[in-house]
Design a protein around this motif. Sequence first.
Motif, short mmCIF file in Angstrom:
data_model
loop_
_atom_site.label_atom_id
_atom_site.label_comp_id
_atom_site.label_asym_id
_atom_site.label_seq_id
_atom_site.Cartn_x
_atom_site.Cartn_y
_atom_site.Cartn_z
N THR A 10 0.83 -1.20 0.00
CA THR A 10 0.00 0.00 0.00
C THR A 10 0.86 1.24 0.00
OG1 THR A 10 -0.04 0.26 2.38
CG2 THR A 10 -1.72 -1.16 1.42
N ALA A 12 1.44 2.99 2.35
CA ALA A 12 0.97 3.94 3.35
C ALA A 12 1.21 3.46 4.77
CB ALA A 12 -0.53 4.19 3.16
N GLU A 13 1.52 2.18 4.93
CA GLU A 13 1.65 1.68 6.30
C GLU A 13 3.00 2.11 6.88
OE1 GLU A 13 0.36 -2.28 7.10
OE2 GLU A 13 -0.89 -2.28 5.32
N THR A 48 -7.06 7.30 23.01
CA THR A 48 -8.22 7.77 22.26
C THR A 48 -9.23 8.39 23.22
OG1 THR A 48 -9.15 5.58 22.45
CG2 THR A 48 -7.96 6.08 20.44
N GLY A 49 -9.55 9.62 22.98
CA GLY A 49 -10.50 10.32 23.83
C GLY A 49 -11.90 10.21 23.28
N THR A 50 -12.74 11.15 23.59
CA THR A 50 -14.12 11.06 23.11
C THR A 50 -14.23 11.51 21.66
OG1 THR A 50 -14.45 13.14 24.23
CG2 THR A 50 -15.43 11.19 25.26
N SER A 51 -13.35 12.43 21.26
CA SER A 51 -13.40 12.82 19.84
C SER A 51 -11.99 12.84 19.27
CB SER A 51 -14.06 14.19 19.68
OG SER A 51 -13.36 15.14 20.45
N PRO A 52 -11.46 11.62 19.06
CA PRO A 52 -10.09 11.55 18.57
C PRO A 52 -9.97 12.17 17.18
CG PRO A 52 -11.17 9.40 18.47
CD PRO A 52 -12.11 10.32 19.15
N ALA A 53 -8.83 12.75 16.94
CA ALA A 53 -8.62 13.39 15.64
C ALA A 53 -8.50 12.33 14.56
CB ALA A 53 -7.34 14.21 15.69
N ALA A 54 -9.12 12.61 13.42
CA ALA A 54 -8.95 11.70 12.29
C ALA A 54 -7.49 11.73 11.89
CB ALA A 54 -9.84 12.14 11.13
N GLY A 55 -7.02 10.63 11.35
CA GLY A 55 -5.65 10.59 10.89
C GLY A 55 -4.65 10.43 12.03
N SER A 56 -5.13 10.08 13.20
CA SER A 56 -4.24 9.88 14.33
C SER A 56 -3.27 8.74 14.06
CB SER A 56 -5.08 9.55 15.57
OG SER A 56 -4.26 9.03 16.58
N PRO A 77 -2.06 0.98 15.08
CA PRO A 77 -3.26 0.14 14.99
C PRO A 77 -3.47 -0.47 13.61
CG PRO A 77 -3.79 2.29 15.94
CD PRO A 77 -2.35 2.34 15.53
N ARG A 78 -2.83 0.09 12.59
CA ARG A 78 -3.00 -0.44 11.24
C ARG A 78 -2.26 -1.75 11.01
NH1 ARG A 78 -1.22 4.82 8.04
NH2 ARG A 78 0.08 4.96 9.90
#
Lengths: 211, 325
Positions: A10, A12-13, A48-56, A77-78
Amino acid sequence: MHELADSSGTGAEQPDGPRLVRREVLALGGGAALAATMPVSAPRAAATGTSPAAGSTATVPVRLVVNGREVSVEVDPRRSLLDVLRETLGLTGTKKGCNQGACGACTVLLNGRRIVSCLTLAAMHEGAEIKTIEGLETNGELHPLQAAFVEHDGLQCGFCTPGQIMSGIGCIAEGHAASPDEIRFWMSGNICRCGAYPGIVAAVADAAKRA
Amino acid sequence: MLPFTLEKVTSVQAAIAAASSGRRFIAGGTTLIDLMREEVEQPAHLVDINTLPLSEIRIEGSDLVIGALARMADVAAHSDVQRLHPLVAESLIEGASPQLRNMASIGGNLLQRVRCPYFRMHDAPCNKRTPNSGCAAIEGLNAGHAILGTSDHCVATHPSDVAVALVALDATMQVRGPRGERSFPVEELFRLPGDTPHLEHTLLPGELILAVRVPGGPSSRRARYLKVRDRASYEFALVSAAAALDVEDGVIRQARLAVGGVGTRPWRLRMVEKALIGKAPDRKIFETAARLALEGARPLSGNHYKLELLPRTIVRAFEMTGEAA
Ligand SMILES: Cc1cc2nc3c(=O)[nH]c(=O)nc-3n(C[C@H](O)[C@H](O)[C@H](O)COP(=O)(O)OP(=O)(O)OC[C@H]3O[C@@H](n4cnc5c(N)ncnc54)[C@H](O)[C@@H]3O)c2cc1C
Ligand code: SF4
Ligand code: FES
Ligand code: FES
C-alpha cells in the motif's frame, strides 16, 4: 534499507517498533531469539478520547504470548498480526502471499485456532496466545506434522509450507482429517502454487493417524 | 491503509454510543480490514466489539438464537444448529475457508461487501464505491454478476452464503440502536441497488446487530444448501440454492427457497415455493416450478449461463432435500 519494511504494497503503512534488516534478524539466529528479547518500547501516544482526531497515528501497547514467550510491543493500529510477527518480532517463518485472506500462507494459531494473520489487527489481540511455525519444534525435534511433510514431499518451493503446516495442525485438532477427501475440503484455505497437494494431503493424513 | 483510531468497548450501550458519533464497528475484520487496506473503506475510528457478550448460540422455545459475534465455524459446529437447522450449518461450511470461518462473525457476514472486482479498482468507475461515477461491470467483465434485482447503476451480487439460508428460513434480526431495540426479517436488511447502490442495508446510524433468530419448523430439517462454483470448495457461488421441503403423505405441505449468486441481495423465490405446494415431490414438478425463478431476470453480456444454471441448481437442491447432508 529496510528490506522487511513496507512490503504490504500500500505504501501507506508506517513501520513501528524496532526495525531490523533481514541480515540482522538472521544474525540473531532467527526470530524466536529476537522475540524473547523484545523491549517494551516507545511511550504510548495520546489515548483515544471522546473525539479523537482523524488521521491519528498514535501507537497502542499490546502484550502477546508468541510461541510461549510473552512479548510487549507498541504498534500502529493499522499493523496486521502478520506484519507484527514478521517485521516487529522478526518471525519471518509466517509468509505473506496475497495479504487478502485468500491464500493461507499467513496461517497461525490464535488461542489454538487456525486463522489468517493478514486479516486481523495485532492491536485487537491483547493477551492472546499465538503459535507460529517457529514454535513447533521441541528440543530440536520436528513436530510430527513437520516430519510428515518431509517424509511425504509435501512441498516444492516451500513458500506455502508454514501456512500449510499450521493449518494442518488446526485441521487435525478439529477432527477434519479422517479421509483424503475430508482433508482436501478442510485444507482448501491453503493454496499451493507448486501443486504439492498430493504430498500435503498424504502428510496430513499420516500425522492425523499418528496423533 | 489510512490511519484510524481503535478503541475497545465493554458494553453494548458504549458500543452504540460510539457508533452513534460516527465510529465503525469491527468484529472479525475479514471484510473491513481487507477493504481498508485497499482504501475502499476509510473509517477514521473503529470500535472493537469482540469483547461484548454476543457470541452465545442458544435455543429459545422452538427458535435458534445466534449471537451476532458467534463465529461462522462455531455456529456450523454447534450441535443444536446441526440438529435443528442443518441448512444453516451447511451454508456456513460452504463459505470462505476454515481459517476465515474461525475469525468471521455472523453479524459481519451479513454486512460483508460485494466481490465485484471493480469495487476495489480505484481507476474504474463504480457507483457503489464512488456514487455517480458509473458502473464498470455493466459493459465489462460480468460473468459473476447478478441477473435479478439489478439496476442500471449496479449489478453486483450479495456474496453471503448463510444469508441465503437465513432468508429461506424466515430468520429475523435483533438490533439495538440509540432509539432502542427492534427486530425485522433478515430479508429486509438488504436494499436493492436502485439508483443508490452505495446504500446496502437498512440499519439506522449507530445500530448494532445483537442476534439472528431462526424459527423452528417442519421443513427446517429436510433442507439443503447447494453451492455451484468454479472450484470444489473455497470460492464464491456462481449460483447457490437453499431449499427446504415439508412432505407429508407423499405431498409437499411447505416449500422454502432462496438463491445466491444471482441476485443483488439474497433472493427468496416465493413463486417457486407456491408452485410446489400440494404436489408430489419429483423431478418434473421441480423443473416446472424452477422455470418461474427466471421471471424478471436480466442477463448481462457475460452471464447468460445463469439462466440455465439457476433452474438446474434449484432442481438439484430440491432433489437433495431427500438426501442426508
Ligand atoms: C478470501 C475470502 C473468501 C470468502 N468467501 C466467502 C464465501 O464463500 N461465502 C461467504 O458467505 N463469505 C465469504 N467471505 C466473506 C466472509 O464471510 C466475511 O468477510 C465475514 O463473514 C465478515 O465477518 P467479520 O466478522 O469478519 O466482519 P467485519 O469485517 O468485522 O465487519 C464487516 C462489516 O460488518 C459491520 N459489523 C460487524 N459486526 C456488526 C454488528 N454486530 N452490528 C453491526 N455491524 C457490524 C462492520 O462495521 C463492517 O462494516 C470470504 C472472505 C474472504 C476474505
Ligand atoms: S456492479 Fe456495482 S460494485 Fe460492481 S462496478 Fe458496478 S456499481 Fe460497482
Ligand atoms: S497472506 Fe494471508 S491469506 Fe494470503
Ligand atoms: S510448495 Fe510452492 S507454493 Fe506450495
